[in-house]
Design a protein around this motif. Sequence first.
Motif, PDB file in Angstrom:
ATOM      1  N   HIS A   1      22.746   0.875 -10.626  1.00  0.00           N
ATOM      2  CA  HIS A   1      21.343   0.469 -10.670  1.00  0.00           C
ATOM      3  C   HIS A   1      20.445   1.703 -10.770  1.00  0.00           C
ATOM      4  N   ARG A   2      20.695   2.627  -9.870  1.00  0.00           N
ATOM      5  CA  ARG A   2      19.892   3.840  -9.831  1.00  0.00           C
ATOM      6  C   ARG A   2      20.072   4.681 -11.098  1.00  0.00           C
ATOM      7  N   ALA A   3      21.301   4.734 -11.575  1.00  0.00           N
ATOM      8  CA  ALA A   3      21.585   5.557 -12.756  1.00  0.00           C
ATOM      9  C   ALA A   3      20.850   5.028 -13.991  1.00  0.00           C
ATOM     10  N   THR A   4      20.469   3.766 -13.954  1.00  0.00           N
ATOM     11  CA  THR A   4      19.776   3.183 -15.107  1.00  0.00           C
ATOM     12  C   THR A   4      18.297   3.538 -15.115  1.00  0.00           C
ATOM     13  N   PHE A   5      17.722   3.779 -13.953  1.00  0.00           N
ATOM     14  CA  PHE A   5      16.266   3.911 -13.881  1.00  0.00           C
ATOM     15  C   PHE A   5      15.748   5.185 -13.230  1.00  0.00           C
ATOM     16  N   SER A   6      16.618   5.944 -12.577  1.00  0.00           N
ATOM     17  CA  SER A   6      16.092   7.084 -11.819  1.00  0.00           C
ATOM     18  C   SER A   6      15.534   8.145 -12.763  1.00  0.00           C
ATOM     19  N   ALA A   7      14.547   8.852 -12.267  1.00  0.00           N
ATOM     20  CA  ALA A   7      13.919   9.888 -13.088  1.00  0.00           C
ATOM     21  C   ALA A   7      13.804  11.171 -12.285  1.00  0.00           C
ATOM     22  N   ASP A   8      13.990  12.290 -12.966  1.00  0.00           N
ATOM     23  CA  ASP A   8      13.649  13.549 -12.328  1.00  0.00           C
ATOM     24  C   ASP A   8      12.144  13.566 -12.199  1.00  0.00           C
ATOM     25  N   ARG A   9      11.696  14.150 -11.158  1.00  0.00           N
ATOM     26  CA  ARG A   9      10.254  14.201 -10.951  1.00  0.00           C
ATOM     27  C   ARG A   9       9.781  15.636 -10.834  1.00  0.00           C
ATOM     28  N   ASP A  10       8.614  15.885 -11.426  1.00  0.00           N
ATOM     29  CA  ASP A  10       7.977  17.156 -11.151  1.00  0.00           C
ATOM     30  C   ASP A  10       7.025  16.934  -9.994  1.00  0.00           C
ATOM     31  N   TYR A  11       5.921  16.337 -10.351  1.00  0.00           N
ATOM     32  CA  TYR A  11       4.875  16.172  -9.344  1.00  0.00           C
ATOM     33  C   TYR A  11       5.303  15.208  -8.258  1.00  0.00           C
ATOM     34  N   LEU A  12       6.304  14.395  -8.563  1.00  0.00           N
ATOM     35  CA  LEU A  12       6.775  13.458  -7.554  1.00  0.00           C
ATOM     36  C   LEU A  12       7.886  14.067  -6.714  1.00  0.00           C
ATOM     37  N   SER A  13       8.151  15.343  -6.945  1.00  0.00           N
ATOM     38  CA  SER A  13       9.386  15.907  -6.393  1.00  0.00           C
ATOM     39  C   SER A  13       9.450  15.738  -4.885  1.00  0.00           C
ATOM     40  N   ARG A  14      10.639  15.456  -4.433  1.00  0.00           N
ATOM     41  CA  ARG A  14      10.881  15.093  -3.041  1.00  0.00           C
ATOM     42  C   ARG A  14      10.577  16.204  -2.045  1.00  0.00           C
ATOM     43  N   PHE A  15       9.988  15.822  -0.966  1.00  0.00           N
ATOM     44  CA  PHE A  15       9.774  16.732   0.148  1.00  0.00           C
ATOM     45  C   PHE A  15      10.642  16.262   1.310  1.00  0.00           C
ATOM     46  N   GLU A  16      10.914  17.183   2.227  1.00  0.00           N
ATOM     47  CA  GLU A  16      11.773  16.792   3.359  1.00  0.00           C
ATOM     48  C   GLU A  16      10.982  16.045   4.427  1.00  0.00           C
ATOM     49  N   ARG A  17       9.676  16.341   4.487  1.00  0.00           N
ATOM     50  CA  ARG A  17       8.840  15.707   5.494  1.00  0.00           C
ATOM     51  C   ARG A  17       7.533  15.266   4.844  1.00  0.00           C
ATOM     52  N   GLY A  18       6.744  14.502   5.577  1.00  0.00           N
ATOM     53  CA  GLY A  18       5.452  14.076   5.045  1.00  0.00           C
ATOM     54  C   GLY A  18       5.589  12.871   4.128  1.00  0.00           C
ATOM     55  N   PRO A  19       4.454  12.390   3.593  1.00  0.00           N
ATOM     56  CA  PRO A  19       4.466  11.172   2.774  1.00  0.00           C
ATOM     57  C   PRO A  19       5.284  11.317   1.492  1.00  0.00           C
ATOM     58  N   GLY A  20       5.513  12.549   1.031  1.00  0.00           N
ATOM     59  CA  GLY A  20       6.286  12.746  -0.191  1.00  0.00           C
ATOM     60  C   GLY A  20       7.782  12.690   0.039  1.00  0.00           C
ATOM     61  N   SER A  21       8.197  12.437   1.279  1.00  0.00           N
ATOM     62  CA  SER A  21       9.633  12.350   1.560  1.00  0.00           C
ATOM     63  C   SER A  21      10.092  10.901   1.443  1.00  0.00           C
ATOM     64  N   GLY A  22      11.203  10.578   2.057  1.00  0.00           N
ATOM     65  CA  GLY A  22      11.703   9.207   1.995  1.00  0.00           C
ATOM     66  C   GLY A  22      12.683   9.041   0.854  1.00  0.00           C
ATOM     67  N   ASP A  23      13.696   8.243   1.097  1.00  0.00           N
ATOM     68  CA  ASP A  23      14.704   8.015   0.063  1.00  0.00           C
ATOM     69  C   ASP A  23      15.456   6.749   0.421  1.00  0.00           C
ATOM     70  N   PRO A  24      15.833   5.912  -0.521  1.00  0.00           N
ATOM     71  CA  PRO A  24      15.528   6.031  -1.949  1.00  0.00           C
ATOM     72  C   PRO A  24      14.116   5.543  -2.281  1.00  0.00           C
ATOM     73  N   TRP A  25      13.671   5.895  -3.463  1.00  0.00           N
ATOM     74  CA  TRP A  25      12.385   5.417  -3.957  1.00  0.00           C
ATOM     75  C   TRP A  25      12.613   4.245  -4.907  1.00  0.00           C
ATOM     76  N   PHE A  26      11.756   3.255  -4.819  1.00  0.00           N
ATOM     77  CA  PHE A  26      11.930   2.083  -5.679  1.00  0.00           C
ATOM     78  C   PHE A  26      11.708   2.403  -7.157  1.00  0.00           C
ATOM     79  N   THR A  27      10.937   3.442  -7.437  1.00  0.00           N
ATOM     80  CA  THR A  27      10.727   3.813  -8.841  1.00  0.00           C
ATOM     81  C   THR A  27      12.048   4.185  -9.513  1.00  0.00           C
TER      82      THR A  27
END
Lengths: 505, 505
Positions: free
Chosen positions: A341-367
Amino acid sequence: MRPLLRVFVRRLTGCVQPPQPSSSESTLDPDDWSEVRRSGHELLDELLDRLSSVREQPAWSPIPPEVKERLATPASRDPMALTDVLEDFRRDILPYATGNTHPRFFGWVHGTGTVEGAIAELAAGFMNCNVGGREQAAVYVERQVIGWMADLFGFPSDCGGLLVSGTSMATIVGLAVARESTAPGDIRRRGLEAAPAPLIAYASTGAHVSIRKALELLGLGAGSLRQVPERAASGIDPRALEAMIAADRKAGLHPFCIVGTAGSVATGVIDDLEVLADVAEAGGLWLHVDAAFAGALILSERLRSRLAGIEKADSLAFDLHKWMHVPYDAGCVLVRDAAAHRATFSADRDYLSRFERGPGSGDPWFTDYGPELSRGFRALKVWISLRSHGLDRLGRMVEKNCAQATWLADRIEDSKSFRLAAPASLNIVCFRAVAPAEIPIESDELNREIVMRVQESGVAVPSSAEIDGHLCIRVAITNHRTRREDLALLLDALERAREAVLAAG
Amino acid sequence: MRPLLRVFVRRLTGCVQPPQPSSSESTLDPDDWSEVRRSGHELLDELLDRLSSVREQPAWSPIPPEVKERLATPASRDPMALTDVLEDFRRDILPYATGNTHPRFFGWVHGTGTVEGAIAELAAGFMNCNVGGREQAAVYVERQVIGWMADLFGFPSDCGGLLVSGTSMATIVGLAVARESTAPGDIRRRGLEAAPAPLIAYASTGAHVSIRKALELLGLGAGSLRQVPERAASGIDPRALEAMIAADRKAGLHPFCIVGTAGSVATGVIDDLEVLADVAEAGGLWLHVDAAFAGALILSERLRSRLAGIEKADSLAFDLHKWMHVPYDAGCVLVRDAAAHRATFSADRDYLSRFERGPGSGDPWFTDYGPELSRGFRALKVWISLRSHGLDRLGRMVEKNCAQATWLADRIEDSKSFRLAAPASLNIVCFRAVAPAEIPIESDELNREIVMRVQESGVAVPSSAEIDGHLCIRVAITNHRTRREDLALLLDALERAREAVLAAG
């Protein structure tokens, strides 16, 4: 300001002296919150009044021409008080709904909704979350709800899943994963050129049009869909299916997916999913199940055996806004293999790039599990409505509707004016009005006119279906608000409409 | 029951004697409407209290582990009083939102929402319409809203259009029509085999990942996207674009679509859309414009010239939930040629077959313009929020945010601790913290840590972007609630976070 918050803010802001707000920095917030508050409470009261007395209102009302005119005026450049906007809403919009909250709405397959689900929308609107991902409660709520569904349908707890607008979108997601699995990694990179051969999918003749539309969107074309003959009792004919797969293989094509239907549109036929799972496994095909409305049978101890085999699907699409009564829109897709499922839709992100803490963290992402990057907090109405009612009560509503359909079919069988067009299956009853031999009226025309007259009367909303090439009246009961008295009123209205049409004809 | 309704029902029901409701025919309606009413009003008050004091709350809060645990429990089989469900909501969900309603939320590109839009969701939830089509006010409202957008962007009044969840979906729709137009009728039937040659699309290196995802979904593959070099001032380099098109043609490929970007993700660069329109026209290519957030510039007399040429697009995708502040989710696609739009998605219907009168009538149906057959009443929040504020006030918010970005960029330029990473464009300011030579800390690590610390402090939510291969702090102001005092607080928090990281490092 509450004392604790004041302390918090003081602590945060420290020694900084904030500049005074300038008048040029106005916001979209109301000048007077109390006025908005009053408008909101008034609206809530009116909506509750209306819903709690819905049985006494027309099931559907034609829209007057002057309303249509007002709903075609240009955008305003100037602001307008909320109370005035809501006044217009009350006059021009609220009375002219689809009608599916009404106990005598039996058109198409629409759920009834719940008051709890409706109130949840208010909360979601205020929270205004984008549930594409990040570290926020809404993501956990959606995961929880998907987990409930996986558990309900016997899917592995680590399966992939996503809430979407409905089964059409859910099917697009499921079939996209199926397509990708024919040449993992390559389809995403090189497109359909990477497919081993032209891809072919199989579904019953009673399958929903959204299957074909999904294949079109995915670039496979309508021609990639084989319509397999179905049998009234058990759906797809497995012999015919196997023969078609073999013939396509022989022709150098690549059969990749069987789409099982759990609840055909016209009559509610359910494919034998156990058999489809066997055929799919034997041939190395993906099994996607479209359980748009009949998936809800899983809620009933008594009826869920009709779905036996659904737990073997590779992907499963169904609606929460139909027989599970979450307000529109809410559908769900589950994919057994979360990695695929993930392999079909996952995207590398620049500006969305994952952080370890804060609102930009969390995994997995529904996008990473679907085509949408912006996603509202649809999960909240599911969470609130399903928790309020519990799964068992929802299951009882499904059972009630099926019993009501049987009751209605019996009345039709006893009737001299109507004749069943197909055996009543589940919650759907299809029948036709009978015209005396001496009145020369075409059957389709008669039934069509009856349906429209009953709808226009406001008593009830039946719809229609085509069976064996002829139009019939279709009563689909996915309505928790329906009681037998409502079906009696429907029958009476149908009877009178038939008489009127025959008299006029 | 109101007297008029009573008369209506009596007239409708005529002589029939309805059977008495049986106790086995319970519904999902509350036993006690007054209890639900009280819960609803309490919730509304709390949501209003929270929103009207949002400035005093943290912009984002980490989710405690025990909350996550509770949000992972199985579904309940038994019902639960709404008031208890809402109690859980208040404790576990409401405090842990994305944060974009907060005046100091500058992360990614999220809109702020409006209280009017939030209240609209309540009404939409109660109405519970499926806005796929049929004769109902919701369809007229959506058409009206699309008409407003067509008018705003200079599209023909008879163009095709659809509300969707956001620009990702809007782009899928636009590119599907573009794909279909390469071999009208044939792509739908035969799939990509019918394409004259492998299809190629063009977008700037700064284009959003959703373009690539759309091409993947459509079966063209990521490899069908050419990334055209961009210039900081005017986006896509037209010379490079033309050269790439010519090279692809020479290689036997079929260039079919240019995707213009109005507001690149990292820095808000807008392609010269006039030039792109010329290149597209000269080469017979489709022009799709992704104006996800910067489309809102059209609301400002002063700024709309930045979008010159957007009215020449064949399809246009943009968000209403970003800089137009409609609550999530709400995006829009406009397609100049409504017939081409419809030809890409329309379906023959059996059970959906059109009636001349009643709820099954009405034309056109939105299901004929997109992949979704189930569609909620998303248009209502657009209608209520945009009417409440008027287009001009929304435009002033856009101008305000751009002025605030300039102000912030000036402060950064004056600062010794931070340095601009790119010229401030529109509403986006990208910058990096500067470390004294004697402290050996990697720049990406420093900036990443600063962003997370500020977010965790609850003072503000900046995010990050990658520019020239290095991480920078990114402040995107699409926030009507922001005042300069908020930016001052942000700067102070950044300063202190930098000091803390340097001290720790």
